[in-house]
Design a protein around this motif. Structure first.
Motif, PDB file in Angstrom:
ATOM      1  N   VAL A  81       0.853  -1.188   0.000  1.00  0.00           N
ATOM      2  CA  VAL A  81       0.000   0.000   0.000  1.00  0.00           C
ATOM      3  C   VAL A  81       0.889   1.239   0.000  1.00  0.00           C
ATOM      4  O   VAL A  81       1.773   1.395   0.840  1.00  0.00           O
ATOM      5  CB  VAL A  81      -0.939   0.003   1.214  1.00  0.00           C
ATOM      6  CG1 VAL A  81      -1.845   1.233   1.178  1.00  0.00           C
ATOM      7  CG2 VAL A  81      -1.782  -1.276   1.245  1.00  0.00           C
ATOM      8  N   CYS A 115      -3.494   5.816   1.107  1.00  0.00           N
ATOM      9  CA  CYS A 115      -4.915   5.566   1.357  1.00  0.00           C
ATOM     10  C   CYS A 115      -5.572   6.904   1.689  1.00  0.00           C
ATOM     11  O   CYS A 115      -4.890   7.889   2.002  1.00  0.00           O
ATOM     12  CB  CYS A 115      -5.125   4.540   2.468  1.00  0.00           C
ATOM     13  SG  CYS A 115      -4.138   4.783   3.946  1.00  0.00           S
ATOM     14  N   GLY A 123      -7.689   2.759  -0.985  1.00  0.00           N
ATOM     15  CA  GLY A 123      -6.237   2.664  -0.999  1.00  0.00           C
ATOM     16  C   GLY A 123      -5.706   2.319  -2.381  1.00  0.00           C
ATOM     17  O   GLY A 123      -6.438   1.810  -3.236  1.00  0.00           O
ATOM     18  N   GLY A 152      -1.788   1.057  -4.445  1.00  0.00           N
ATOM     19  CA  GLY A 152      -0.429   0.580  -4.216  1.00  0.00           C
ATOM     20  C   GLY A 152       0.105  -0.207  -5.391  1.00  0.00           C
ATOM     21  O   GLY A 152      -0.443  -0.165  -6.502  1.00  0.00           O
ATOM     22  N   TRP A 164      -7.653  -0.590   4.424  1.00  0.00           N
ATOM     23  CA  TRP A 164      -6.424  -0.229   3.718  1.00  0.00           C
ATOM     24  C   TRP A 164      -5.401   0.531   4.558  1.00  0.00           C
ATOM     25  O   TRP A 164      -4.346   0.891   4.034  1.00  0.00           O
ATOM     26  CB  TRP A 164      -6.789   0.605   2.488  1.00  0.00           C
ATOM     27  CG  TRP A 164      -7.352  -0.225   1.393  1.00  0.00           C
ATOM     28  CD1 TRP A 164      -8.641  -0.634   1.230  1.00  0.00           C
ATOM     29  CD2 TRP A 164      -6.636  -0.783   0.289  1.00  0.00           C
ATOM     30  NE1 TRP A 164      -8.783  -1.391   0.097  1.00  0.00           N
ATOM     31  CE2 TRP A 164      -7.556  -1.501  -0.500  1.00  0.00           C
ATOM     32  CE3 TRP A 164      -5.304  -0.731  -0.115  1.00  0.00           C
ATOM     33  CZ2 TRP A 164      -7.191  -2.166  -1.664  1.00  0.00           C
ATOM     34  CZ3 TRP A 164      -4.935  -1.392  -1.274  1.00  0.00           C
ATOM     35  CH2 TRP A 164      -5.867  -2.100  -2.042  1.00  0.00           C
ATOM     36  N   SER A 222      -5.480   6.986  -4.666  1.00  0.00           N
ATOM     37  CA  SER A 222      -6.110   6.490  -3.436  1.00  0.00           C
ATOM     38  C   SER A 222      -7.404   7.212  -3.103  1.00  0.00           C
ATOM     39  O   SER A 222      -8.178   6.747  -2.272  1.00  0.00           O
ATOM     40  CB  SER A 222      -5.139   6.628  -2.257  1.00  0.00           C
ATOM     41  OG  SER A 222      -5.038   7.970  -1.810  1.00  0.00           O
TER      42      SER A 222
END
Length: 337
Positions: free
Chosen positions: A34, A37, A65, A67, A114, A139
């Protein structure tokens, strides 16, 4: 890995950082590192026991979130290591109508969310993020942006030249202004300060009403529309605004019910509802298909989400406190290295 969990409700003191083992993906799952977020009003209302949502204790919070995939399980076909992704709001809602089954497992409500350094997630619950967006910008999309997108696209897409009423400068509202201008839709926006008025003008709002100066703001809406009223209202205020929204809507127009940020207790007049001819429609975010449709539009327009402030992961509690103070315009983001 580090993560935050909520073990009780009613106070920001309930947000506790923990050290846990990094999870491992199983079949059709991926491991996401991640990178960012974001917060929604939903997260704050659940923590303080407001609204209708009652999350399980002990969960990792936050529905939004983005990533990078760092590991894949067996039989993963939609993504590969290194892909940039964001999670969908309802992990089991890929397309079609929202049902009891597709609405289960919402992040931070029924399943871990998240606010963590690593997250294992089904490949079916992810979308690729637009290439021109940072992880922080991406995000902000899963809840607020998809909600705003669908508030203009459903139950029927607004047409160029029609008019929408937007309330405030929160995440959903600002995304709705941006998307409305992509569609050629006229925007009347409500706000409370000159600073926020300037922000709305920069985003293309056609008319702005300061509701602190015009308590009966539906009268200004009617004047701006030559007595007709607006075609659609993105209703995020709830009890404190719905009565005026009904008086602001054209006959046959739609009021999309999205939130309750204004608080208060509204005593609705039945004859106002009946006379308005308006359709009141609750809406809950959207599917993976909706998210992917929206991302194509964002990519085509090179649109950038508006971020109010970014916090580090270690200062995540301060991000919640900032939202609690209601001084933000746009999204509040927590970034992870």
């Amino acid at each position: 890995m580090k993560c935050f969990r909520i073990n009780s409700f009613g106070s920001l003191d309930a947000l506790n950082m923990r050290i846990e083992d990094e999870p491992k993906p199983s079949r059709r799952e991926v491991l996401v590192k991640v990178r960012a977020c974001s917060l929604n009003y939903r997260d704050l209302s659940m923590l303080f026991g407001k609204g209708t949502l009652s999350p399980r204790k002990g969960l990792i919070p936050l529905s939004d979130g983005a990533g990078e995939i760092v590991e894949t399980g067996d039989d993963v076909s939609r993504f590969r290591k290194g892909d940039r992704v964001a999670g969908i709001f309802f992990p089991n809602w890929q397309a079609g109508a929202l049902t009891q089954d597709t609405g289960r497992g919402a992040w931070g409500l029924e399943e871990d969310g998240w606010l963590t350094q690593y997250k294992v997630i089904s490949e079916e619950a992810l979308v690729s993020i637009p290439q021109h967006l940072s992880f922080e910008e991406a995000s902000t999309l899963p809840c607020a942006a998809v909600t705003a997108w669908n508030s203009l696209m459903k139950p029927r897409q607004l047409k160029a030249g029609q008019t929408v009423l937007i309330q405030g400068t929160g995440g959903v509202s600002l995304f709705a202004v941006q998307f409305a201008k992509l569609l050629g839709v006229k925007v009347i926006a409500l706000t409370s300060t000159q600073e926020k008025e300037q922000l709305l003008r920069e985003q293309g709002a056609d008319h702005i009403i300061n509701y602190t100066q015009h308590c009966d703001w539906y009268q200004q809406v009617r004047e701006l529309t030559e007595g007709r009223g607006v075609d659609r209202i993105v209703e995020v205020g709830g009890p404190g605004t719905i009565a005026h929204s009904i008086k602001s809507c054209t006959k046959g127009g739609e009021i999309i019910l999205l939130g309750f940020a204004s608080g208060g207790n509204s005593m609705l007049n039945f004859m106002d509802i009946y006379a308005s001819g308006a359709v009141l429609m609750p809406m809950s975010v959207g599917s993976r298909e909706d998210f992917e449709d929206m991302n194509r539009a964002i990519s085509q327009a090179q649109l950038h989400p508006l971020i109010s402030r970014t916090f580090t992961f270690d200062d995540a509690v301060e991000a919640w406190r900032f939202m609690q103070g209601k001084k933000h315009t746009g999204k509040i983001v927590i970034t992870l290295q």
